[in-house]
Write an enzyme that holds these catalytic residues in place. Sequence first.
Site, PDB file in Angstrom:
ATOM      1  N   LYS A 104     -16.953 -13.617  51.748  1.00  0.00           N
ATOM      2  CA  LYS A 104     -15.600 -13.595  51.186  1.00  0.00           C
ATOM      3  C   LYS A 104     -14.936 -14.929  51.492  1.00  0.00           C
ATOM      4  CE  LYS A 104     -12.830 -10.231  49.472  1.00  0.00           C
ATOM      5  NZ  LYS A 104     -13.351  -9.064  48.748  1.00  0.00           N
ATOM      6  N   ASP A 129     -10.616 -12.280  43.747  1.00  0.00           N
ATOM      7  CA  ASP A 129     -10.116 -11.186  44.585  1.00  0.00           C
ATOM      8  C   ASP A 129      -8.586 -11.218  44.399  1.00  0.00           C
ATOM      9  OD1 ASP A 129     -11.225  -9.233  46.751  1.00  0.00           O
ATOM     10  OD2 ASP A 129      -9.437 -10.048  47.681  1.00  0.00           O
TER      11      ASP A 129
END
Length: 420
Positions: free
Chosen positions: A106, A146
Amino acid sequence: MSGKVSYLQWMLQVLKNSVELGGFPEEVYHILSKPERVLMVSIPVRMDNGKIVVFEGYRVQHNSALGPYKGGIRFHPEVDLETDMALALGMTLKNSLNGLPYGGGKGAVKVDPKKLSQTELERLSRGYARAIAPLIGDLEDIPAPDVGTNPQIMAWMVDEYSKLKGRNVPGVFTAKPPELWGNPVRLYSTGFGTAVAAKVAAEKYLGRFEGLTVSVHGFGNVGQYAAYYAAKWGAKVVAVSDTSGTVYDPNGIDVELAMKVKESTGKVINYPRGEKLDPDASLYVDCDVLMPSAIENVIRADNVHKVKAKVISEGANGPTTPEAEKVLYERGAVIVPDIAANAGGVVMSYLEWVENLQWYWWSEEETLSRIKTLMENNIKRLIAKYESLRSEKGPVTMRNAAFVLAVERVYKAMKLRGWI
Ligand code: GLU
Protein backbone atom coordinates in the site's frame (compact mmCIF):
# COMPACT_ATOMS: atom_id res chain seq x y z
CA MET A 1 -8.13 6.81 14.73
CA SER A 2 -9.84 7.62 18.03
CA GLY A 3 -10.42 5.01 20.74
CA LYS A 4 -7.94 2.84 22.55
CA VAL A 5 -6.18 0.93 19.79
CA SER A 6 -4.74 2.09 16.49
CA TYR A 7 -5.81 0.45 13.23
CA LEU A 8 -2.43 -1.32 13.05
CA GLN A 9 -2.68 -2.61 16.62
CA TRP A 10 -6.16 -3.90 15.90
CA MET A 11 -5.11 -5.62 12.66
CA LEU A 12 -2.19 -7.24 14.49
CA GLN A 13 -4.49 -8.43 17.25
CA VAL A 14 -6.89 -10.04 14.76
CA LEU A 15 -3.88 -11.54 12.95
CA LYS A 16 -2.53 -13.00 16.18
CA ASN A 17 -5.91 -14.49 17.15
CA SER A 18 -6.31 -15.93 13.68
CA VAL A 19 -2.85 -17.54 13.68
CA GLU A 20 -3.83 -19.24 16.96
CA LEU A 21 -7.35 -20.08 15.75
CA GLY A 22 -6.01 -21.63 12.54
CA GLY A 23 -3.34 -23.58 14.43
CA PHE A 24 -0.49 -22.04 12.38
CA PRO A 25 3.07 -21.81 13.78
CA GLU A 26 3.84 -18.65 15.75
CA GLU A 27 6.52 -17.67 13.19
CA VAL A 28 3.70 -16.91 10.77
CA TYR A 29 2.58 -14.11 13.07
CA HIS A 30 6.14 -12.83 13.51
CA ILE A 31 6.68 -12.67 9.75
CA LEU A 32 3.29 -11.17 8.85
CA SER A 33 3.28 -8.60 11.64
CA LYS A 34 6.12 -6.73 9.86
CA PRO A 35 6.32 -5.53 6.25
CA GLU A 36 9.13 -6.93 4.09
CA ARG A 37 10.15 -3.44 2.95
CA VAL A 38 9.19 0.18 3.56
CA LEU A 39 10.06 3.12 1.34
CA MET A 40 9.68 6.67 2.63
CA VAL A 41 9.84 9.47 0.10
CA SER A 42 9.81 13.27 0.07
CA ILE A 43 8.15 14.83 -2.93
CA PRO A 44 8.90 18.50 -3.66
CA VAL A 45 6.06 20.03 -5.67
CA ARG A 46 6.04 23.51 -7.20
CA MET A 47 2.67 24.98 -6.30
CA ASP A 48 0.74 27.32 -8.60
CA ASN A 49 1.95 30.31 -6.54
CA GLY A 50 5.58 29.46 -7.39
CA LYS A 51 6.49 28.13 -3.93
CA ILE A 52 7.78 24.60 -3.29
CA VAL A 53 5.95 22.37 -0.81
CA VAL A 54 7.53 19.04 0.18
CA PHE A 55 5.04 16.20 0.70
CA GLU A 56 5.74 13.02 2.65
CA GLY A 57 4.90 9.67 1.07
CA TYR A 58 5.39 5.94 1.57
CA ARG A 59 5.19 2.64 -0.24
CA VAL A 60 4.92 -0.34 2.07
CA GLN A 61 5.68 -3.75 0.53
CA HIS A 62 4.23 -6.12 3.05
CA ASN A 63 4.59 -9.69 1.81
CA SER A 64 5.47 -11.28 -1.53
CA ALA A 65 5.00 -15.00 -0.86
CA LEU A 66 2.04 -15.23 -3.25
CA GLY A 67 3.31 -12.93 -5.99
CA PRO A 68 4.08 -9.27 -6.81
CA TYR A 69 2.99 -6.70 -4.21
CA LYS A 70 -0.42 -5.23 -5.00
CA GLY A 71 -2.45 -2.48 -3.37
CA GLY A 72 -3.64 1.09 -3.71
CA ILE A 73 -2.23 4.56 -3.08
CA ARG A 74 -4.01 6.77 -0.59
CA PHE A 75 -3.89 10.59 -0.67
CA HIS A 76 -5.13 11.73 2.73
CA PRO A 77 -4.10 14.44 5.22
CA GLU A 78 -4.18 12.08 8.22
CA VAL A 79 -2.39 9.10 6.74
CA ASP A 80 0.87 8.03 8.40
CA LEU A 81 3.35 5.19 8.03
CA GLU A 82 1.66 3.11 10.71
CA THR A 83 -1.74 3.27 9.00
CA ASP A 84 -0.09 2.49 5.68
CA MET A 85 1.54 -0.59 7.24
CA ALA A 86 -1.86 -1.76 8.51
CA LEU A 87 -3.41 -1.21 5.08
CA ALA A 88 -0.56 -3.11 3.38
CA LEU A 89 -1.06 -6.07 5.72
CA GLY A 90 -4.75 -5.87 4.85
CA MET A 91 -3.86 -6.14 1.16
CA THR A 92 -1.73 -9.27 1.71
CA LEU A 93 -4.72 -10.84 3.40
CA LYS A 94 -7.28 -9.52 0.89
CA ASN A 95 -5.30 -10.76 -2.11
CA SER A 96 -4.74 -14.13 -0.47
CA LEU A 97 -8.37 -14.58 0.62
CA ASN A 98 -9.59 -13.84 -2.88
CA GLY A 99 -7.26 -16.28 -4.55
CA LEU A 100 -5.20 -13.69 -6.44
CA PRO A 101 -1.56 -14.32 -7.40
CA TYR A 102 -0.39 -11.28 -5.42
CA GLY A 103 1.32 -10.29 -2.22
CA GLY A 104 0.24 -7.09 -0.49
CA GLY A 105 1.38 -3.48 -0.53
CA LYS A 106 0.00 0.00 0.00
CA GLY A 107 1.19 3.50 -0.74
CA ALA A 108 0.23 6.83 0.74
CA VAL A 109 0.92 10.55 0.55
CA LYS A 110 0.09 12.88 3.43
CA VAL A 111 -1.96 15.47 1.58
CA ASP A 112 -5.50 16.75 1.27
CA PRO A 113 -6.02 16.39 -2.49
CA LYS A 114 -9.13 18.61 -2.33
CA LYS A 115 -6.88 21.54 -1.46
CA LEU A 116 -4.72 21.15 -4.60
CA SER A 117 -5.44 22.50 -8.07
CA GLN A 118 -5.47 19.95 -10.92
CA THR A 119 -2.01 21.03 -12.03
CA GLU A 120 -0.61 20.72 -8.50
CA LEU A 121 -2.25 17.30 -8.18
CA GLU A 122 -0.68 16.20 -11.45
CA ARG A 123 2.80 17.34 -10.36
CA LEU A 124 2.40 15.56 -7.01
CA SER A 125 1.17 12.35 -8.68
CA ARG A 126 4.05 12.34 -11.16
CA GLY A 127 6.52 13.16 -8.37
CA TYR A 128 5.28 10.27 -6.26
CA ALA A 129 5.44 7.85 -9.22
CA ARG A 130 9.07 8.95 -9.91
CA ALA A 131 9.96 8.56 -6.24
CA ILE A 132 8.66 4.98 -5.94
CA ALA A 133 9.65 3.95 -9.50
CA PRO A 134 12.79 2.05 -8.40
CA LEU A 135 10.68 -0.35 -6.34
CA ILE A 136 7.57 -0.87 -8.48
CA GLY A 137 6.99 -2.58 -11.84
CA ASP A 138 4.35 -4.64 -13.64
CA LEU A 139 5.88 -7.82 -12.24
CA GLU A 140 7.19 -6.35 -8.97
CA ASP A 141 4.63 -4.07 -7.32
CA ILE A 142 1.42 -2.86 -8.92
CA PRO A 143 -0.32 0.13 -7.28
CA ALA A 144 -3.92 1.26 -7.88
CA PRO A 145 -6.23 3.95 -6.46
CA ASP A 146 -7.40 4.06 -2.85
CA VAL A 147 -9.04 6.85 -0.81
CA GLY A 148 -8.29 10.24 -2.43
CA THR A 149 -6.91 8.90 -5.72
CA ASN A 150 -8.65 8.04 -9.00
CA PRO A 151 -8.18 6.82 -12.60
CA GLN A 152 -6.84 10.21 -13.79
CA ILE A 153 -4.10 10.02 -11.18
CA MET A 154 -3.29 6.47 -12.36
CA ALA A 155 -3.08 7.82 -15.93
CA TRP A 156 -0.50 10.44 -14.91
CA MET A 157 1.45 7.86 -12.93
CA VAL A 158 1.51 5.24 -15.69
CA ASP A 159 2.64 7.95 -18.12
CA GLU A 160 5.43 9.07 -15.79
CA TYR A 161 6.61 5.51 -15.18
CA SER A 162 6.48 4.68 -18.90
CA LYS A 163 8.58 7.76 -19.71
CA LEU A 164 11.20 6.63 -17.21
CA LYS A 165 11.30 3.16 -18.80
CA GLY A 166 11.27 4.47 -22.36
CA ARG A 167 8.33 2.25 -23.33
CA ASN A 168 4.66 1.89 -22.45
CA VAL A 169 4.18 -0.23 -19.32
CA PRO A 170 0.38 -0.52 -18.97
CA GLY A 171 0.38 -3.18 -16.25
CA VAL A 172 2.31 -1.21 -13.60
CA PHE A 173 -0.79 0.61 -12.27
CA THR A 174 -4.37 -0.67 -12.37
CA ALA A 175 -7.76 1.07 -12.41
CA LYS A 176 -6.64 3.31 -15.24
CA PRO A 177 -9.23 5.08 -17.40
CA PRO A 178 -10.77 2.73 -20.02
CA GLU A 179 -9.20 4.87 -22.79
CA LEU A 180 -5.73 4.18 -21.37
CA TRP A 181 -5.64 0.39 -20.95
CA GLY A 182 -8.25 0.36 -18.18
CA ASN A 183 -11.49 -1.60 -18.08
CA PRO A 184 -14.90 0.12 -17.80
CA VAL A 185 -16.02 -2.29 -15.07
CA ARG A 186 -13.47 -0.84 -12.63
CA LEU A 187 -15.71 2.18 -12.12
CA TYR A 188 -18.29 0.06 -10.36
CA SER A 189 -16.50 -3.18 -9.48
CA THR A 190 -15.97 -2.45 -5.77
CA GLY A 191 -19.57 -1.38 -5.13
CA PHE A 192 -20.79 -4.30 -7.22
CA GLY A 193 -18.75 -6.71 -5.08
CA THR A 194 -19.99 -5.14 -1.83
CA ALA A 195 -23.57 -5.68 -3.01
CA VAL A 196 -22.75 -9.30 -4.00
CA ALA A 197 -21.34 -9.88 -0.48
CA ALA A 198 -24.46 -8.33 1.10
CA LYS A 199 -26.76 -10.43 -1.07
CA VAL A 200 -25.02 -13.75 -0.44
CA ALA A 201 -24.84 -13.07 3.33
CA ALA A 202 -28.47 -11.89 3.52
CA GLU A 203 -29.68 -14.97 1.64
CA LYS A 204 -27.84 -17.16 4.13
CA TYR A 205 -28.76 -15.33 7.36
CA LEU A 206 -32.04 -13.56 6.57
CA GLY A 207 -33.39 -16.07 4.05
CA ARG A 208 -33.58 -13.66 1.10
CA PHE A 209 -32.29 -10.40 -0.35
CA GLU A 210 -35.25 -9.28 -2.41
CA GLY A 211 -37.55 -6.98 -0.48
CA LEU A 212 -35.06 -6.33 2.35
CA THR A 213 -34.31 -2.76 3.40
CA VAL A 214 -30.80 -1.46 2.76
CA SER A 215 -28.87 1.59 3.94
CA VAL A 216 -25.61 2.83 2.43
CA HIS A 217 -23.15 5.08 4.28
CA GLY A 218 -20.93 6.93 1.82
CA PHE A 219 -22.08 7.81 -1.70
CA GLY A 220 -18.78 7.89 -3.55
CA ASN A 221 -17.62 5.36 -6.08
CA VAL A 222 -18.22 2.37 -3.77
CA GLY A 223 -21.49 3.40 -2.08
CA GLN A 224 -23.22 4.54 -5.27
CA TYR A 225 -22.78 1.24 -7.04
CA ALA A 226 -23.39 -0.84 -3.91
CA ALA A 227 -26.78 0.94 -3.66
CA TYR A 228 -27.38 0.66 -7.40
CA TYR A 229 -26.89 -3.12 -7.47
CA ALA A 230 -28.80 -3.69 -4.22
CA ALA A 231 -31.80 -1.94 -5.82
CA LYS A 232 -31.30 -3.77 -9.12
CA TRP A 233 -31.43 -7.10 -7.29
CA GLY A 234 -34.74 -6.25 -5.63
CA ALA A 235 -33.80 -4.81 -2.25
CA LYS A 236 -35.31 -1.51 -1.08
CA VAL A 237 -32.63 1.16 -0.57
CA VAL A 238 -34.10 3.34 2.20
CA ALA A 239 -31.10 5.57 3.00
CA VAL A 240 -27.97 6.88 1.32
CA SER A 241 -25.55 9.48 2.64
CA ASP A 242 -22.45 11.49 1.90
CA THR A 243 -20.76 14.27 3.88
CA SER A 244 -23.62 16.61 2.92
CA GLY A 245 -26.18 14.47 4.79
CA THR A 246 -28.45 11.42 4.68
CA VAL A 247 -31.46 11.03 2.42
CA TYR A 248 -34.00 8.75 4.12
CA ASP A 249 -37.13 7.42 2.47
CA PRO A 250 -38.78 4.31 3.94
CA ASN A 251 -40.65 3.90 0.64
CA GLY A 252 -37.39 3.46 -1.23
CA ILE A 253 -34.91 5.79 -2.93
CA ASP A 254 -34.54 6.01 -6.70
CA VAL A 255 -30.81 5.23 -6.70
CA GLU A 256 -30.22 6.21 -10.32
CA LEU A 257 -31.77 9.59 -9.67
CA ALA A 258 -29.67 10.00 -6.50
CA MET A 259 -26.56 9.22 -8.58
CA LYS A 260 -27.53 11.85 -11.15
CA VAL A 261 -28.12 14.41 -8.39
CA LYS A 262 -24.74 13.56 -6.86
CA GLU A 263 -23.02 13.89 -10.22
CA SER A 264 -24.59 17.21 -11.15
CA THR A 265 -24.56 18.95 -7.73
CA GLY A 266 -21.83 17.09 -5.82
CA LYS A 267 -24.22 16.50 -2.90
CA VAL A 268 -26.68 13.66 -2.47
CA ILE A 269 -28.72 15.77 -0.06
CA ASN A 270 -30.09 17.64 -3.09
CA TYR A 271 -32.13 14.53 -3.96
CA PRO A 272 -35.66 15.91 -4.38
CA ARG A 273 -37.60 13.57 -2.07
CA GLY A 274 -37.31 11.91 1.36
CA GLU A 275 -36.27 13.16 4.76
CA LYS A 276 -32.90 14.95 5.10
CA LEU A 277 -30.83 13.90 8.13
CA ASP A 278 -27.23 14.11 9.44
CA PRO A 279 -24.49 12.40 7.40
CA ASP A 280 -24.15 9.55 9.93
CA ALA A 281 -27.91 8.93 10.22
CA SER A 282 -27.62 6.33 7.43
CA LEU A 283 -25.79 4.13 9.97
CA TYR A 284 -28.71 4.27 12.38
CA VAL A 285 -31.88 4.07 10.27
CA ASP A 286 -34.17 1.06 10.45
CA CYS A 287 -32.82 -1.43 7.89
CA ASP A 288 -31.92 -5.10 7.43
CA VAL A 289 -28.65 -4.56 5.58
CA LEU A 290 -26.05 -1.82 6.04
CA MET A 291 -23.15 -1.14 3.70
CA PRO A 292 -20.65 1.29 5.30
CA SER A 293 -18.79 2.40 2.18
CA ALA A 294 -16.90 5.59 3.11
CA ILE A 295 -13.94 5.37 5.48
CA GLU A 296 -12.65 3.53 8.54
CA ASN A 297 -13.83 3.88 12.12
CA VAL A 298 -17.45 4.92 11.59
CA ILE A 299 -19.16 2.23 13.71
CA ARG A 300 -17.60 2.58 17.15
CA ALA A 301 -18.26 1.73 20.82
CA ASP A 302 -19.92 5.12 21.29
CA ASN A 303 -22.50 4.77 18.49
CA VAL A 304 -22.89 1.03 17.88
CA HIS A 305 -26.01 0.82 20.09
CA LYS A 306 -27.83 2.93 17.46
CA VAL A 307 -27.01 0.56 14.56
CA LYS A 308 -30.01 -1.67 13.74
CA ALA A 309 -28.89 -3.67 10.69
CA LYS A 310 -28.58 -7.47 10.91
CA VAL A 311 -26.19 -7.94 8.00
CA ILE A 312 -23.32 -5.53 7.43
CA SER A 313 -21.19 -5.61 4.28
CA GLU A 314 -18.04 -3.47 4.65
CA GLY A 315 -17.50 -1.52 1.43
CA ALA A 316 -14.88 0.65 3.14
CA ASN A 317 -11.65 -0.56 4.73
CA GLY A 318 -11.99 -0.81 8.53
CA PRO A 319 -15.39 0.89 9.10
CA THR A 320 -16.18 -1.15 12.25
CA THR A 321 -13.96 -0.94 15.33
CA PRO A 322 -13.22 -4.11 17.37
CA GLU A 323 -15.39 -2.99 20.32
CA ALA A 324 -18.30 -2.26 18.02
CA GLU A 325 -17.85 -5.54 16.21
CA LYS A 326 -18.10 -7.42 19.50
CA VAL A 327 -21.36 -5.66 20.42
CA LEU A 328 -22.86 -6.35 16.98
CA TYR A 329 -22.08 -10.06 17.12
CA GLU A 330 -23.45 -10.29 20.67
CA ARG A 331 -26.77 -9.05 19.42
CA GLY A 332 -26.79 -11.52 16.53
CA ALA A 333 -25.61 -9.42 13.58
CA VAL A 334 -23.05 -10.67 11.06
CA ILE A 335 -20.40 -8.57 9.34
CA VAL A 336 -18.90 -9.52 6.01
CA PRO A 337 -15.44 -8.04 6.61
CA ASP A 338 -13.76 -5.53 4.31
CA ILE A 339 -11.15 -7.93 2.94
CA ALA A 340 -14.02 -9.96 1.47
CA ALA A 341 -16.76 -7.39 0.95
CA ASN A 342 -14.71 -4.74 -0.86
CA ALA A 343 -12.50 -7.12 -2.84
CA GLY A 344 -14.33 -6.36 -6.10
CA GLY A 345 -11.85 -3.53 -6.69
CA VAL A 346 -8.70 -5.59 -6.50
CA VAL A 347 -10.30 -8.56 -8.26
CA MET A 348 -11.01 -6.16 -11.15
CA SER A 349 -7.45 -4.83 -10.88
CA TYR A 350 -6.20 -8.36 -11.32
CA LEU A 351 -8.29 -8.87 -14.47
CA GLU A 352 -7.11 -5.53 -15.90
CA TRP A 353 -3.49 -6.49 -15.16
CA VAL A 354 -3.93 -9.83 -16.96
CA GLU A 355 -5.38 -7.93 -19.94
CA ASN A 356 -2.46 -5.48 -19.88
CA LEU A 357 0.24 -8.14 -19.68
CA GLN A 358 -1.27 -9.81 -22.75
CA TRP A 359 -2.13 -6.54 -24.55
CA TYR A 360 -5.63 -8.03 -24.75
CA TRP A 361 -9.08 -7.00 -23.51
CA TRP A 362 -12.36 -8.54 -22.44
CA SER A 363 -15.80 -7.08 -23.07
CA GLU A 364 -17.64 -5.41 -20.19
CA GLU A 365 -20.06 -8.39 -19.95
CA GLU A 366 -17.29 -10.95 -19.84
CA THR A 367 -15.33 -8.98 -17.23
CA LEU A 368 -18.38 -8.55 -15.00
CA SER A 369 -19.36 -12.18 -15.18
CA ARG A 370 -15.80 -13.18 -14.16
CA ILE A 371 -15.95 -10.84 -11.14
CA LYS A 372 -19.40 -12.07 -10.18
CA THR A 373 -18.36 -15.72 -10.21
CA LEU A 374 -15.13 -15.02 -8.29
CA MET A 375 -16.86 -12.86 -5.65
CA GLU A 376 -19.82 -15.22 -5.12
CA ASN A 377 -17.55 -18.22 -4.72
CA ASN A 378 -15.23 -16.36 -2.35
CA ILE A 379 -18.07 -15.13 -0.11
CA LYS A 380 -19.71 -18.58 -0.03
CA ARG A 381 -16.37 -20.18 0.85
CA LEU A 382 -15.89 -17.61 3.62
CA ILE A 383 -19.36 -18.21 5.07
CA ALA A 384 -18.71 -21.97 5.08
CA LYS A 385 -15.43 -21.43 6.94
CA TYR A 386 -17.12 -19.08 9.42
CA GLU A 387 -19.82 -21.66 10.14
CA SER A 388 -17.34 -24.50 10.59
CA LEU A 389 -15.08 -22.44 12.91
CA ARG A 390 -18.11 -21.33 14.89
CA SER A 391 -19.30 -24.87 15.48
CA GLU A 392 -15.78 -26.10 16.36
CA LYS A 393 -14.44 -23.19 18.41
CA GLY A 394 -17.41 -21.22 19.71
CA PRO A 395 -17.96 -17.50 19.16
CA VAL A 396 -15.80 -16.21 16.31
CA THR A 397 -16.44 -13.47 13.77
CA MET A 398 -16.52 -13.73 10.01
CA ARG A 399 -13.43 -11.50 10.09
CA ASN A 400 -11.62 -14.22 12.08
CA ALA A 401 -12.67 -16.77 9.48
CA ALA A 402 -11.47 -14.51 6.64
CA PHE A 403 -8.10 -14.00 8.32
CA VAL A 404 -7.71 -17.75 8.92
CA LEU A 405 -8.39 -18.53 5.24
CA ALA A 406 -6.10 -15.70 4.09
CA VAL A 407 -3.24 -16.60 6.44
CA GLU A 408 -3.51 -20.27 5.50
CA ARG A 409 -2.73 -19.58 1.84
CA VAL A 410 0.18 -17.26 2.63
CA TYR A 411 1.49 -19.73 5.21
CA LYS A 412 1.43 -22.60 2.70
CA ALA A 413 3.26 -20.49 0.11
CA MET A 414 5.91 -19.43 2.65
CA LYS A 415 6.37 -23.03 3.79
CA LEU A 416 6.75 -24.32 0.21
CA ARG A 417 9.26 -21.59 -0.50
CA GLY A 418 11.22 -22.64 2.58
CA TRP A 419 10.76 -19.34 4.46
CA ILE A 420 9.32 -21.22 7.42
N1 GLU B 1 -7.45 0.27 -2.92
C1 GLU B 1 -8.23 -0.89 -3.24
C2 GLU B 1 -8.28 -1.84 -2.06
O1 GLU B 1 -8.10 -1.44 -0.92
C3 GLU B 1 -7.79 -1.54 -4.54
C4 GLU B 1 -6.42 -2.07 -4.56
C5 GLU B 1 -5.97 -2.56 -5.93
O2 GLU B 1 -6.78 -2.62 -6.83
O3 GLU B 1 -4.79 -2.88 -6.04
O4 GLU B 1 -8.58 -2.99 -2.22
